[in-house]
Scaffold this motif. Structure first.
Motif, mmCIF file in Angstrom:
data_model
loop_
_atom_site.group_PDB
_atom_site.id
_atom_site.type_symbol
_atom_site.label_atom_id
_atom_site.label_comp_id
_atom_site.label_asym_id
_atom_site.label_seq_id
_atom_site.Cartn_x
_atom_site.Cartn_y
_atom_site.Cartn_z
ATOM 1 N N LYS A 312 0.829 -1.127 -0.019
ATOM 2 C CA LYS A 312 0.086 0.101 -0.068
ATOM 3 C C LYS A 312 0.948 1.146 0.024
ATOM 4 C CE LYS A 312 -4.073 -2.197 1.946
ATOM 5 N NZ LYS A 312 -5.277 -1.974 3.041
ATOM 6 N N PRO A 313 0.422 2.266 -0.418
ATOM 7 C CA PRO A 313 1.288 3.530 -0.709
ATOM 8 C C PRO A 313 1.312 4.419 0.553
ATOM 9 C CG PRO A 313 -0.830 3.919 -1.974
ATOM 10 C CD PRO A 313 -0.717 2.416 -1.520
ATOM 11 N N ARG A 314 2.484 5.036 0.653
ATOM 12 C CA ARG A 314 2.517 5.692 1.764
ATOM 13 C C ARG A 314 1.968 7.231 1.633
ATOM 14 N NH1 ARG A 314 7.510 2.913 1.716
ATOM 15 N NH2 ARG A 314 8.104 2.100 3.685
ATOM 16 N N LEU A 315 1.760 7.591 0.413
ATOM 17 C CA LEU A 315 1.042 8.772 -0.165
ATOM 18 C C LEU A 315 -0.450 8.294 -0.446
ATOM 19 C CD1 LEU A 315 3.701 10.994 -1.727
ATOM 20 C CD2 LEU A 315 2.920 10.917 0.683
ATOM 21 N N ASN A 316 -1.501 9.022 0.015
ATOM 22 C CA ASN A 316 -2.738 8.253 -0.145
ATOM 23 C C ASN A 316 -3.832 9.494 0.317
ATOM 24 O OD1 ASN A 316 -3.049 8.038 2.653
ATOM 25 N ND2 ASN A 316 -1.857 6.288 2.327
ATOM 26 N N ARG A 317 -5.129 9.119 -0.072
ATOM 27 C CA ARG A 317 -5.961 9.819 0.355
ATOM 28 C C ARG A 317 -5.854 10.680 1.741
ATOM 29 N NH1 ARG A 317 -11.208 11.183 -1.472
ATOM 30 N NH2 ARG A 317 -11.010 9.276 -2.969
ATOM 31 N N ALA A 318 -5.642 9.750 2.580
ATOM 32 C CA ALA A 318 -5.479 10.216 4.037
ATOM 33 C C ALA A 318 -4.244 11.477 4.398
ATOM 34 C CB ALA A 318 -4.792 8.923 5.010
ATOM 35 N N ASN A 319 -3.183 11.315 3.411
ATOM 36 C CA ASN A 319 -2.329 12.578 3.708
ATOM 37 C C ASN A 319 -2.326 13.358 2.391
ATOM 38 O OD1 ASN A 319 -0.883 11.022 1.880
ATOM 39 N ND2 ASN A 319 0.369 10.014 3.596
ATOM 40 N N HIS A 320 -3.662 13.449 1.656
ATOM 41 C CA HIS A 320 -3.522 14.225 0.460
ATOM 42 C C HIS A 320 -2.753 14.079 -0.520
ATOM 43 C CE1 HIS A 320 -6.376 16.504 2.865
ATOM 44 N NE2 HIS A 320 -5.706 16.393 3.785
ATOM 45 N N TRP A 321 -2.192 12.942 -0.852
ATOM 46 C CA TRP A 321 -1.351 12.256 -1.727
ATOM 47 C C TRP A 321 0.118 13.123 -1.661
ATOM 48 C CZ3 TRP A 321 -6.442 12.772 -2.728
ATOM 49 C CH2 TRP A 321 -7.389 11.604 -2.920
ATOM 50 N N GLY A 322 0.270 13.718 -0.498
ATOM 51 C CA GLY A 322 1.350 14.731 -0.398
ATOM 52 C C GLY A 322 1.597 15.848 -1.064
ATOM 53 N N TYR A 323 0.274 16.392 -1.395
ATOM 54 C CA TYR A 323 0.072 17.648 -2.055
ATOM 55 C C TYR A 323 0.777 18.979 -1.533
ATOM 56 C CZ TYR A 323 -2.119 21.635 -3.943
ATOM 57 O OH TYR A 323 -2.275 22.922 -4.622
ATOM 58 N N VAL A 342 2.115 8.036 -7.653
ATOM 59 C CA VAL A 342 1.366 9.021 -6.992
ATOM 60 C C VAL A 342 0.517 9.732 -7.706
ATOM 61 C CG1 VAL A 342 1.469 10.864 -5.184
ATOM 62 C CG2 VAL A 342 3.229 9.142 -5.272
ATOM 63 N N HIS A 343 0.811 10.335 -8.867
ATOM 64 C CA HIS A 343 -0.207 11.169 -9.717
ATOM 65 C C HIS A 343 -1.147 10.401 -10.166
ATOM 66 C CE1 HIS A 343 4.028 13.264 -11.067
ATOM 67 N NE2 HIS A 343 3.837 13.544 -9.619
ATOM 68 N N ASP A 344 -0.894 9.187 -10.867
ATOM 69 C CA ASP A 344 -2.063 8.322 -11.190
ATOM 70 C C ASP A 344 -2.871 7.909 -9.905
ATOM 71 O OD1 ASP A 344 -0.966 8.249 -13.736
ATOM 72 O OD2 ASP A 344 0.157 6.472 -13.476
ATOM 73 N N GLN A 345 -2.274 7.610 -8.888
ATOM 74 C CA GLN A 345 -3.189 7.335 -7.413
ATOM 75 C C GLN A 345 -4.058 8.419 -7.389
ATOM 76 O OE1 GLN A 345 -1.505 4.545 -5.702
ATOM 77 N NE2 GLN A 345 -3.150 4.431 -4.048
ATOM 78 N N TRP A 346 -3.686 9.704 -7.393
ATOM 79 C CA TRP A 346 -4.640 10.758 -7.094
ATOM 80 C C TRP A 346 -5.517 10.875 -8.226
ATOM 81 C CZ3 TRP A 346 -5.311 14.635 -10.528
ATOM 82 C CH2 TRP A 346 -6.435 15.617 -10.357
ATOM 83 N N ALA A 347 -5.301 10.642 -9.498
ATOM 84 C CA ALA A 347 -6.348 10.800 -10.599
ATOM 85 C C ALA A 347 -7.121 10.028 -10.524
ATOM 86 C CB ALA A 347 -5.545 10.829 -12.035
ATOM 87 N N CYS A 348 -6.877 8.459 -10.093
ATOM 88 C CA CYS A 348 -7.785 7.595 -10.073
ATOM 89 C C CYS A 348 -8.928 7.672 -8.845
ATOM 90 C CB CYS A 348 -7.093 6.256 -10.089
ATOM 91 S SG CYS A 348 -6.309 5.854 -11.634
ATOM 92 N N GLU A 349 -8.222 7.838 -7.536
ATOM 93 C CA GLU A 349 -8.851 7.472 -6.353
ATOM 94 C C GLU A 349 -9.549 8.763 -5.988
ATOM 95 O OE1 GLU A 349 -5.579 4.789 -3.833
ATOM 96 O OE2 GLU A 349 -5.881 7.069 -3.464
ATOM 97 N N SER A 350 -9.377 10.056 -6.590
ATOM 98 C CA SER A 350 -10.133 11.283 -6.360
ATOM 99 C C SER A 350 -11.550 11.190 -7.137
ATOM 100 C CB SER A 350 -9.161 12.538 -6.820
ATOM 101 O OG SER A 350 -9.032 12.392 -8.138
ATOM 102 N N GLN A 351 -11.609 10.130 -8.027
ATOM 103 C CA GLN A 351 -13.003 9.961 -8.872
ATOM 104 C C GLN A 351 -13.984 9.355 -7.832
ATOM 105 O OE1 GLN A 351 -12.499 8.480 -12.731
ATOM 106 N NE2 GLN A 351 -10.298 8.921 -12.826
#
Length: 438
Positions: A312-323, A342-351
């Motif tokens: 599982k990624p350390r950067l995720n929704r819980a920490n705003h993908w490191g934004y 991380v970019h792809d993770q945000w693009a997919c999960e934010s949907q």
């Protein structure tokens, strides 16, 4: 326009769902071989809403069983690996890799009840560091001769990562050629000599231009999508001048994988595999046509983001993908660092867990997405009608599905159609293991 009904048909992969029935006609990655390393090679896995247990017996044979013991439903992921199988700790029932009950030690010694019990069991095969499972009925299809399957182990590296979203929106990022000029845009270019193992940090074939420069300065590509024996081929061109064009060749491997270039000598074959309807794992096989893959370095790089044992990624929704807003203003388009995963993770999960495609407004650059959805819906209908969809292969057909070609290259503006197959042919001729591409 996608209706709610169509969206559900495409995204839901439980055993009774239309897409679930289709996806069970194919081999699906279920784990990395590394996950069965160590003294107890037993692992609980979840695939397309099914709870399973994966293990190796003492002879090294792989087994994949339903996770609930058929006696009284106890969890076989806690089973004892012994005597040719996996033994339930509750009452000692023992099952081999084919689901056959070998022992019922609490039953009378003359009982033949054991012969009547079979645990749900599924075929499993290992290919270059990835363990694949077949959850469908009947005999599984043959594996095609894709580069990632036929390359020697020294030239292939496998890894995975978890995403908190439906498999389809994750897959669609990989077949979207336009997003890379924005989502993965960096405002600075690194030396291409230090980009090993990182996507978009190398130079295109036949040039020394960093991919970061090309994507940033030429954001309006021309995209052609054509049918191929394996699914879809995408040809994406960025006009540099009257004489030169940047050409990116990528592929959709039906039903849920794609092949894209990593560098001049390496490609990525990546599956997006449903865990359940709201999460998926990506499984990537990095294949080199040149030198053997530096697996230690590739693993080290990826473990900077992904945590074991669940990847599982350390950067995720819980920490705003490191934004970081200052980084977004000055260094990257997203403000989410320099790892494109991380970019792809945000693009997919934010949907959201399952994207609401009824609210989309697709454009010309989405033609690959549109073509794939049409193919997916048509194939679901074929499976429902008892017909054989694309890429459900017998051995003869599988041996003819090779490659496919994937590259970033700078070629001629006129004559690019003949240029990229020749580039692929030359690269394959220098790799002793490679076949010509389909």
């Amino acid at each position: 326009m996608i209706s709610r009904e169509e969206n559900a048909r495409m995204t839901l992969t439980g055993a009774a769902m239309p897409a679930g029935k289709l996806m069970r006609l194919y081999w699906q990655p279920v784990a990395l071989a590394d996950e069965l390393a160590g003294p107890r090679p037993v692992k609980a896995v979840r695939l397309m809403d099914q709870d399973l247990v994966l293990f190796r017996d003492e002879a090294g044979r792989l087994g994949l069983l339903d996770r609930d013991c058929p006696h009284r439903g106890a969890d076989l992921a806690y089973g004892r690996r012994e005597h040719g199988g996996l033994r339930c700790p509750f009452h000692g029932w023992l099952f081999d890799v084919e689901g056959k009950c070998l022992q019922m030690p609490a039953e009378p010694p003359d009982s033949r009840y054991c012969e009547r019990i079979r645990q749900g069991a599924y075929p499993v095969r290992e290919r270059n560091g990835v363990i694949f499972a077949y959850l469908g009925a009947g005999a599984p299809p043959a594996f095609p001769d894709f580069d990632c399957f036929i390359a020697p182990a020294s030239h292939c590296f496998a890894f995975k990562g978890h995403m908190e979203c439906n498999w389809l929106q994750a897959l669609e990022v990989g077949i979207d050629p336009a997003h890379a000029s924005f989502l993965h845009r960096f405002e600075e270019d690194e030396s291409t000599e230090t980009g090993y193992g990182r996507q978009f940090r190398a130079a295109s074939i036949d040039s020394n231009i960093p991919m970061t420069t090309l994507l940033r300065e030429y954001p309006r590509p021309k995209i052609d999508v054509e049918p191929a024996p394996f699914g879809l081929r995408l040809l994406t061109r960025r006009l540099l001048n009257e004489r030169q064009t940047h050409l990116r060749v990528t592929n959709l491997l039906f039903p849920n994988a794609f092949v894209i270039p990593m560098s001049a000598e390496m490609t990525i074959t990546q599956w997006h595999v449903p865990v359940d309807d709201g999460s998926n794992y990506w499984y990537a096989m990095f294949t080199s046509f040149g030198q053997p893959v530096d697996k230690d370095e590739m693993r080290r790089q990826r473990l900077e983001l992904y945590e074991l044992p669940d990847y599982k990624p350390r950067l995720n929704r819980a920490n705003h993908w490191g934004y970081d807003s200052e980084e977004q203003r000055t260094r990257t388009f997203t403000g989410m660092g320099f790892d494109i995963n991380v970019h792809d993770q945000w693009a997919c999960e934010s949907q959201g867990a399952i994207a609401d495609r009824t609210r989309e407004h697709l454009g010309t650059s989405d033609k690959a997405i549109i073509a794939y959805r049409r193919l997916l819906l048509r194939s679901i209908a074929q499976a429902e009608a008892g017909e054989t969809p694309l890429m459900v292969l017998d051995a003869a057909a599988a041996s003819g599905i090779t490659g496919p070609a994937a590259m970033d290259a700078i070629g001629p503006t006129e004559g690019w159609e003949a240029y990229w197959p020749e580039v692929d042919r030359k690269r394959r001729s220098n790799a002793s293991w490679a076949k010509s591409a389909a």
